[in-house]
Scaffold this motif. Structure first.
Motif, PDB file in Angstrom:
ATOM      1  N   LYS A 128     -11.519  10.351  -5.116  1.00 47.94           N
ATOM      2  CA  LYS A 128     -10.308   9.509  -5.044  1.00 47.94           C
ATOM      3  C   LYS A 128      -9.524   9.749  -3.752  1.00 47.94           C
ATOM      4  O   LYS A 128      -9.215   8.807  -3.018  1.00 47.94           O
ATOM      5  CB  LYS A 128      -9.367   9.814  -6.230  1.00 47.94           C
ATOM      6  N   THR A 129      -9.190  11.026  -3.502  1.00 45.88           N
ATOM      7  CA  THR A 129      -8.332  11.335  -2.355  1.00 45.88           C
ATOM      8  C   THR A 129      -9.018  10.951  -1.041  1.00 45.88           C
ATOM      9  O   THR A 129      -8.397  10.367  -0.151  1.00 45.88           O
ATOM     10  CB  THR A 129      -7.958  12.837  -2.389  1.00 45.88           C
ATOM     11  N   THR A 130     -10.299  11.251  -0.964  1.00 48.15           N
ATOM     12  CA  THR A 130     -11.055  10.902   0.241  1.00 48.15           C
ATOM     13  C   THR A 130     -11.093   9.380   0.428  1.00 48.15           C
ATOM     14  O   THR A 130     -10.939   8.875   1.551  1.00 48.15           O
ATOM     15  CB  THR A 130     -12.501  11.446   0.127  1.00 48.15           C
ATOM     16  N   ALA A 151       0.807  11.539  -5.864  1.00 45.04           N
ATOM     17  CA  ALA A 151       1.152  11.626  -7.283  1.00 45.04           C
ATOM     18  C   ALA A 151       0.165  12.493  -8.072  1.00 45.04           C
ATOM     19  O   ALA A 151       0.120  12.418  -9.289  1.00 45.04           O
ATOM     20  CB  ALA A 151       1.262  10.232  -7.888  1.00 45.04           C
ATOM     21  N   ASP A 152      -0.623  13.288  -7.353  1.00 45.89           N
ATOM     22  CA  ASP A 152      -1.376  14.347  -8.030  1.00 45.89           C
ATOM     23  C   ASP A 152      -0.560  15.621  -7.909  1.00 45.89           C
ATOM     24  O   ASP A 152      -0.645  16.337  -6.907  1.00 45.89           O
ATOM     25  CB  ASP A 152      -2.769  14.531  -7.411  1.00 45.89           C
ATOM     26  N   THR A 153       0.271  15.864  -8.899  1.00 53.97           N
ATOM     27  CA  THR A 153       1.112  17.064  -8.868  1.00 53.97           C
ATOM     28  C   THR A 153       0.524  18.111  -9.808  1.00 53.97           C
ATOM     29  O   THR A 153       1.154  19.086 -10.157  1.00 53.97           O
ATOM     30  CB  THR A 153       2.541  16.729  -9.350  1.00 53.97           C
ATOM     31  N   PHE A 154      -0.722  17.870 -10.208  1.00 58.24           N
ATOM     32  CA  PHE A 154      -1.350  18.660 -11.259  1.00 58.24           C
ATOM     33  C   PHE A 154      -2.224  19.761 -10.657  1.00 58.24           C
ATOM     34  O   PHE A 154      -2.092  20.932 -10.984  1.00 58.24           O
ATOM     35  CB  PHE A 154      -2.180  17.718 -12.127  1.00 58.24           C
ATOM     36  N   ARG A 155      -3.086  19.364  -9.747  1.00 56.52           N
ATOM     37  CA  ARG A 155      -4.007  20.338  -9.159  1.00 56.52           C
ATOM     38  C   ARG A 155      -3.318  21.027  -7.987  1.00 56.52           C
ATOM     39  O   ARG A 155      -2.752  20.364  -7.111  1.00 56.52           O
ATOM     40  CB  ARG A 155      -5.291  19.648  -8.687  1.00 56.52           C
ATOM     41  N   ALA A 156      -3.382  22.358  -7.967  1.00 58.66           N
ATOM     42  CA  ALA A 156      -2.795  23.104  -6.859  1.00 58.66           C
ATOM     43  C   ALA A 156      -3.474  22.668  -5.568  1.00 58.66           C
ATOM     44  O   ALA A 156      -4.694  22.537  -5.510  1.00 58.66           O
ATOM     45  CB  ALA A 156      -2.999  24.606  -7.084  1.00 58.66           C
ATOM     46  N   GLU A 160      -1.140  18.935  -0.595  1.00 59.85           N
ATOM     47  CA  GLU A 160      -1.432  19.412   0.768  1.00 59.85           C
ATOM     48  C   GLU A 160      -2.679  18.719   1.314  1.00 59.85           C
ATOM     49  O   GLU A 160      -2.746  18.382   2.495  1.00 59.85           O
ATOM     50  CB  GLU A 160      -1.637  20.939   0.779  1.00 59.85           C
ATOM     51  N   GLN A 161      -3.650  18.522   0.438  1.00 59.62           N
ATOM     52  CA  GLN A 161      -4.892  17.854   0.866  1.00 59.62           C
ATOM     53  C   GLN A 161      -4.584  16.431   1.344  1.00 59.62           C
ATOM     54  O   GLN A 161      -5.063  15.997   2.406  1.00 59.62           O
ATOM     55  CB  GLN A 161      -5.873  17.805  -0.319  1.00 59.62           C
ATOM     56  N   LEU A 162      -3.761  15.733   0.601  1.00 62.94           N
ATOM     57  CA  LEU A 162      -3.416  14.362   0.984  1.00 62.94           C
ATOM     58  C   LEU A 162      -2.539  14.376   2.248  1.00 62.94           C
ATOM     59  O   LEU A 162      -2.700  13.527   3.137  1.00 62.94           O
ATOM     60  CB  LEU A 162      -2.698  13.645  -0.164  1.00 62.94           C
ATOM     61  N   ILE A 203      -1.532   5.064  -4.040  1.00 62.21           N
ATOM     62  CA  ILE A 203      -1.102   6.136  -4.943  1.00 62.21           C
ATOM     63  C   ILE A 203      -2.296   6.993  -5.368  1.00 62.21           C
ATOM     64  O   ILE A 203      -3.235   6.502  -6.026  1.00 62.21           O
ATOM     65  CB  ILE A 203      -0.416   5.555  -6.201  1.00 62.21           C
ATOM     66  N   ASP A 204      -2.242   8.263  -4.988  1.00 61.21           N
ATOM     67  CA  ASP A 204      -3.280   9.225  -5.379  1.00 61.21           C
ATOM     68  C   ASP A 204      -2.879   9.826  -6.723  1.00 61.21           C
ATOM     69  O   ASP A 204      -1.715  10.154  -6.935  1.00 61.21           O
ATOM     70  CB  ASP A 204      -3.377  10.336  -4.325  1.00 61.21           C
ATOM     71  N   THR A 205      -3.819   9.954  -7.627  1.00 60.77           N
ATOM     72  CA  THR A 205      -3.498  10.572  -8.920  1.00 60.77           C
ATOM     73  C   THR A 205      -4.438  11.744  -9.173  1.00 60.77           C
ATOM     74  O   THR A 205      -5.491  11.859  -8.548  1.00 60.77           O
ATOM     75  CB  THR A 205      -3.640   9.559 -10.085  1.00 60.77           C
TER      76      THR A 205
HETATM   77 MG   LIG Z   1      -7.792  14.160  -5.347  1.00 58.66          MG
END
Ligand SMILES: [Mg+2]
Ligand SMILES: Nc1nc2c(ncn2[C@@H]2O[C@H](COP(=O)(O)OP(=O)(O)OP(=O)(O)O)[C@@H](O)[C@H]2O)c(=O)[nH]1
Length: 310
Positions: A128-130, A151-156, A160-162, A203-205
Motif C-alpha cells: 500500500k505505502t509503496t 493514517a497508519d498510526t498503528f504500525r510503529a 516515518e516510512q511515508l 490516504i495511507d492506512t
Molecule cells: Mg504501509
C-alpha cells in the motif's frame, strides 16, 4: 513475470494441436478431444495461481468456442487454439479495464479547493505505502501535487516510512501522533489540501486482515469521515487465491472501487491478475512492477494477453 500462466496456456494449445494431428482424419475439434485437455488446463491454471472458479470459467469458455470448430486442412491448429485462448483471456481481463483516470481527475481538481480523495486499503505488507508513493510520484511529475495522509498510526514506523517517501518525492504530508485517530488525520489532510488548493489526497492506512472486525470497523470510520472518491484495494500478486478472498471481503465490508496489483515483477506464476479480474469485476488501475517510484504500469488487458500469448 506471468511465466507459469504463459506455460499453462501454451501447453494446452500444443496438446490440442498434437491430439488433432494424431487423428489426421478429424477436421473438427470435438468435445471428446478437448475434455481431458481441459482438465489439464484447469489444473495448470490453478497451479499458476488462477482461482478455481476463474480457471473453470476459462476452460468452459474455451470449450464452448473450440468444440465443434472446424479446422481446415493445412491450418496450424496450435495457432487456432491460441487465438481462442487469446479471446477468452482478453474477455476475462476486460472486466477489469481501468475506467478510472486518477491523474486526469486529480488534474481537473487542482486549484479548485476540492481535491481528489483516494483511500488505500489492504492486508499487511501487500504494498500500500509503496503504491501510494508511486502514485504521488506520478501525480507530482504531471504537476498535480497531492498531499499524503499518514493514517497508519498503528504500525510503529509507518508514518516515518511515508514521510521518507514524501520528502524524496517532494510532496507534503499530514501526520499525527503514534496511536492517533487515523480518521482525524485523513480529515486534517483533506482540509490541508483544500485550503492550499492541492489536487489530491492519498490516504495511507494500516495493513489489516479482512477478518479483523475492529480494524475493519476502523477502516469504515476512516471511509465515513474522509468520504473518498475512490477506495482502492492493494493486493500482492504473490498471494494468489488469497488475494481474491481479500478483495471480496474488503468489498463486502467497505466497498472497493478499484484495485492495484503489486509485486507482479516478483511473481513467477501470474494468475492473481486473472483471478482478481474475474472475481472482483472492478477496474484494476495499475500493476506494481518493482520497488522504484517509476515501477507502476497502467493495467492494460491487451498488453497482458500479448505477454502471455505472443
Ligand atoms: Mg504501509
Ligand atoms: N518487487 C516489488 N516489491 C514491492 C512492490 N510494491 C511494494 N513492494 C515491497 O513490498 C514491501 C512492503 O511494501 P509496503 O508498501 O510497505 O506495504 P504496505 O502494504 O504498506 O505494508 P503495511 O503498511 O505494513 O501493511 C516493501 O519491501 C516494498 O518495497 C512491487 O511492485 N514490486
Amino acid at each position: 513475470m506471468l511465466g507459469r500462466l504463459r506455460d499453462a496456456l501454451r501447453r494446452f494449445a500444443e496438446e490440442v494441436a498434437s491430439s488433432i494431428a494424431e487423428k489426421a482424419a478429424y477436421k473438427t475439434i470435438t468435445e471428446e478431444d478437448l475434455r481431458p485437455l481441459l482438465d489439464d488446463l484447469v489444473f495448470r491454471l490453478v497451479e499458476a495461481d488462477v482461482g478455481i472458479d476463474a480457471a473453470e470459467a476459462i476452460a468452459g469458455m474455451v470449450s464452448e468456442r473450440l468444440s465443434g470448430s472446424k479446422v481446415p486442412r493445412g491450418t496450424d491448429v496450435r495457432k487456432h487454439v491460441e487465438e481462442t485462448l487469446r479471446s477468452v483471456i482478453l474477455e476475462v481481463l476486460s472486466a477489469a479495464r481501468p475506467t478510472i483516470d486518477l491523474l486526469g481527475e486529480a488534474r481537473r481538481r487542482c486549484g479548485t479547493g476540492s481535491p481528489l480523495v483516494v483511500l488505500f486499503l489492504g492486508v499487511n505488507g501487500v504494498g500500500k505505502t509503496t503504491t501510494i508513493a508511486k502514485i504521488a510520484y506520478m501525480l507530482k511529475k504531471a504537476g498535480a501535487t497531492p498531499v499524503l495522509a499518514a493514517a497508519d498510526t498503528f504500525r510503529a514506523g509507518a508514518q516515518e516510512q511515508l514521510a521518507y517517501h514524501a520528502s524524496k518525492i517532494g510532496v507534503p504530508i499530514v501526520k499525527g501522533s503514534y496511536g492517533a485517530d487515523p480518521a482525524s488525520i485523513a480529515f486534517d489532510a483533506i482540509r490541508y489540501a483544500s485550503s492550499r488548493r492541492l489536487c489530491a489526497v492519498l490516504i495511507d492506512t494500516a495493513g489489516r486482515m479482512h477478518v479483523d472486525k475492529n480494524l475493519v470497523d476502523e477502516l469504515k470510520k476512516i471511509a465515513r469521515v474522509s468520504k473518498p472518491h475512490y477506495k482502492i484495494l492493494v493486493v500482492d500478486s504473490l498471494t494468489g487465491n488469497d488475494a481474491v478472498e481479500q478483495a471480496l471481503r474488503f468489498d463486502e465490508a467497505v466497498g472497493v472501487d478499484a484495485a492495484v496489483i503489486a509485486k507482479i515483477d516478483a511473481d513467477p506464476k501470474g494468475g492473481t491478475v486473472l483471478s482478481i479480474a474475474y472475481a472482483l469485476k472492478r477496474p484494476i488501475l495499475y500493476l506494481g512492477t518493482g520497488q522504484r517510484y517509476g515501477d507502476l504500469k497502467p493495467f492494460n488487458p491487451e498488453e497482458i494477453v500479448e505477454t502471455i500469448l505472443s
